[in-house]
Design a protein around this motif. Structure first.
Motif, PDB file in Angstrom:
ATOM      1  N   LEU A  37      69.294 -23.137  31.324  1.00 43.70           N
ATOM      2  CA  LEU A  37      69.602 -21.853  30.355  1.00 43.70           C
ATOM      3  C   LEU A  37      70.339 -20.704  31.232  1.00 43.70           C
ATOM      4  CD1 LEU A  37      66.173 -21.271  28.500  1.00 43.70           C
ATOM      5  CD2 LEU A  37      68.323 -21.946  27.519  1.00 43.70           C
ATOM      6  N   ALA A  38      70.081 -20.422  32.284  1.00 43.93           N
ATOM      7  CA  ALA A  38      70.798 -19.749  32.989  1.00 43.93           C
ATOM      8  C   ALA A  38      72.077 -20.027  33.384  1.00 43.93           C
ATOM      9  CB  ALA A  38      70.089 -19.228  34.365  1.00 43.93           C
ATOM     10  N   SER A  39      72.241 -21.313  33.838  1.00 42.15           N
ATOM     11  CA  SER A  39      73.747 -21.920  33.874  1.00 42.15           C
ATOM     12  C   SER A  39      74.510 -21.897  32.710  1.00 42.15           C
ATOM     13  CB  SER A  39      73.618 -23.000  34.709  1.00 42.15           C
ATOM     14  OG  SER A  39      72.913 -24.085  33.959  1.00 42.15           O
ATOM     15  N   GLY A  40      74.001 -22.270  31.837  1.00 46.05           N
ATOM     16  CA  GLY A  40      74.524 -22.409  30.634  1.00 46.05           C
ATOM     17  C   GLY A  40      75.111 -20.741  30.095  1.00 46.05           C
ATOM     18  N   ALA A  41      74.158 -19.815  30.177  1.00 52.56           N
ATOM     19  CA  ALA A  41      74.795 -18.422  29.930  1.00 52.56           C
ATOM     20  C   ALA A  41      76.003 -18.202  30.954  1.00 52.56           C
ATOM     21  CB  ALA A  41      73.505 -17.656  30.177  1.00 52.56           C
ATOM     22  N   MET A  42      75.938 -18.559  32.279  1.00 52.03           N
ATOM     23  CA  MET A  42      76.880 -18.091  33.143  1.00 52.03           C
ATOM     24  C   MET A  42      78.115 -18.718  32.690  1.00 52.03           C
ATOM     25  SD  MET A  42      74.781 -17.856  36.629  1.00 52.03           S
ATOM     26  CE  MET A  42      76.364 -16.768  37.725  1.00 52.03           C
ATOM     27  N   ALA A  43      78.041 -20.054  32.281  1.00 53.35           N
ATOM     28  CA  ALA A  43      79.222 -20.555  31.641  1.00 53.35           C
ATOM     29  C   ALA A  43      79.692 -19.797  30.418  1.00 53.35           C
ATOM     30  CB  ALA A  43      78.982 -22.025  31.528  1.00 53.35           C
ATOM     31  N   VAL A  45      80.222 -16.914  30.129  1.00 57.58           N
ATOM     32  CA  VAL A  45      80.706 -15.725  30.319  1.00 57.58           C
ATOM     33  C   VAL A  45      82.067 -16.116  31.562  1.00 57.58           C
ATOM     34  CG1 VAL A  45      78.881 -13.924  29.882  1.00 57.58           C
ATOM     35  CG2 VAL A  45      79.179 -15.108  32.259  1.00 57.58           C
ATOM     36  N   GLY A  46      82.111 -17.206  31.507  1.00 50.76           N
ATOM     37  CA  GLY A  46      83.276 -17.638  32.382  1.00 50.76           C
ATOM     38  C   GLY A  46      82.899 -17.904  33.971  1.00 50.76           C
ATOM     39  N   ASP A  47      81.667 -17.553  34.506  1.00 51.55           N
ATOM     40  CA  ASP A  47      81.337 -17.664  35.749  1.00 51.55           C
ATOM     41  C   ASP A  47      81.159 -18.992  36.338  1.00 51.55           C
ATOM     42  OD1 ASP A  47      81.485 -14.940  36.096  1.00 51.55           O
ATOM     43  OD2 ASP A  47      79.253 -14.658  35.608  1.00 51.55           O
ATOM     44  N   MET A  48      80.671 -20.041  35.389  1.00 50.53           N
ATOM     45  CA  MET A  48      80.621 -21.359  35.805  1.00 50.53           C
ATOM     46  C   MET A  48      81.418 -22.070  34.858  1.00 50.53           C
ATOM     47  SD  MET A  48      76.650 -21.830  36.968  1.00 50.53           S
ATOM     48  CE  MET A  48      77.132 -23.108  37.835  1.00 50.53           C
ATOM     49  N   VAL A  49      81.629 -23.676  35.008  1.00 47.00           N
ATOM     50  CA  VAL A  49      82.248 -24.333  34.210  1.00 47.00           C
ATOM     51  C   VAL A  49      81.149 -25.226  33.389  1.00 47.00           C
ATOM     52  CG1 VAL A  49      84.062 -26.176  33.811  1.00 47.00           C
ATOM     53  CG2 VAL A  49      84.295 -24.353  35.700  1.00 47.00           C
ATOM     54  N   LEU A  50      81.261 -25.293  31.946  1.00 45.27           N
ATOM     55  CA  LEU A  50      80.353 -25.807  31.215  1.00 45.27           C
ATOM     56  C   LEU A  50      80.064 -27.248  31.529  1.00 45.27           C
ATOM     57  CD1 LEU A  50      78.357 -25.442  28.892  1.00 45.27           C
ATOM     58  CD2 LEU A  50      80.217 -25.821  27.315  1.00 45.27           C
ATOM     59  N   PHE A 156      74.322 -21.500  26.607  1.00 50.16           N
ATOM     60  CA  PHE A 156      75.488 -21.278  26.549  1.00 50.16           C
ATOM     61  C   PHE A 156      75.669 -20.270  25.054  1.00 50.16           C
ATOM     62  CE2 PHE A 156      79.977 -22.100  24.716  1.00 50.16           C
ATOM     63  CZ  PHE A 156      80.552 -21.802  25.906  1.00 50.16           C
ATOM     64  N   ALA A 157      75.112 -20.823  23.971  1.00 50.56           N
ATOM     65  CA  ALA A 157      75.163 -20.127  22.727  1.00 50.56           C
ATOM     66  C   ALA A 157      74.526 -18.863  22.906  1.00 50.56           C
ATOM     67  CB  ALA A 157      74.504 -21.022  21.590  1.00 50.56           C
ATOM     68  N   PHE A 158      73.324 -18.715  23.505  1.00 55.27           N
ATOM     69  CA  PHE A 158      72.577 -17.274  23.460  1.00 55.27           C
ATOM     70  C   PHE A 158      72.267 -16.550  24.865  1.00 55.27           C
ATOM     71  CE2 PHE A 158      70.960 -20.134  20.210  1.00 55.27           C
ATOM     72  CZ  PHE A 158      71.006 -19.249  19.112  1.00 55.27           C
TER      73      PHE A 158
END
Length: 200
Positions: A37-43, A45-50, A156-158
């Motif tokens: 969930l955390a990594s999806g959220a960071m993706a 906002v552009g901090d990681m690649v989905l 990613f969505a939330f």
């Protein structure tokens, strides 16, 4: 906890996601769902690649499941030693046996995402009972695809409220697992009652 998870993902990137899903499939207590969930959220906002986030989580989960299967295949008789002295672990192992015996590949599929607490046990029991490796791999891969898609996708969505989403999902999975256990126990008690009636 939320800040700590973000810090881990920020410092180590996709490697910590891979490690968390891999280890969680081998009975190591890891917050892998929250990590996704955390990594999806960071993706978001552009901090990681989905796609890198999803690929690392998926690879870790599948390799962890495969490792569990191989452990069960080589040391099936020793599985009961893992549960010695732990009633909760004994229950999980018994449910895993029931899942594999009754449902085979479908049981593996459901244990990867819907009944996630059973997953590591089901993997080892599948190996110990010699469930066909291609069959195991097929259903496991399909199930892990759903698991990773749900958690990374929701992160990613939330992205602004992923911790609340994680708590809701955790409670839902706990409820579903408890409900399944209650149904299995009810079916077992009914079966025992019928057998006792038949003998009397």
């Amino acid at each position: 906890m939320t800040e700590y998870l973000f810090g881990l993902v920020t410092d180590y990137g996709v490697w910590v996601i891979f490690a968390s899903t891999f280890l969680s499939c081998l009975l190591v207590p890891m917050p892998s769902s929250l990590m996704m969930l955390a990594s999806g959220a960071m993706a978001a906002v552009g901090d990681m690649v989905l796609w890198q986030v999803a690929a690392s989580a998926f690879a870790g989960a599948v390799l962890g499941d495969q490792s569990g299967y191989q452990i069960g295949r080589r040391a099936g008789a020793g599985l009961h030693r893992l549960t010695k002295g732990s009633h909760s672990r004994q229950q999980l192992l018994e449910r895993a046996h029931t899942t594999v015996d009754k449902h085979g590949g479908i049981g593996v599929f459901l244990s990867t995402w819907l009944f996630a607490p059973l997953g590591p046990w089901v993997n080892m029991v599948a190996g110990a009972t010699r469930l066909s490796w291609p069959r195991f791999t097929l259903w496991d891969t399909l199930g892990e695809t759903i698991w990773v898609t749900i958690y990374v996708g929701l992160g990613f969505a939330f992205s602004t409220s992923f911790s609340a989403v994680g708590e809701i999902l955790s409670n839902a999975i706990g409820f579903v697992t408890s409900l399944a256990a209650a149904i299995a126990l009810g079916a077992w008690l009914l079966h025992r009652a019928k057998r006792a009636k038949k003998h009397t």
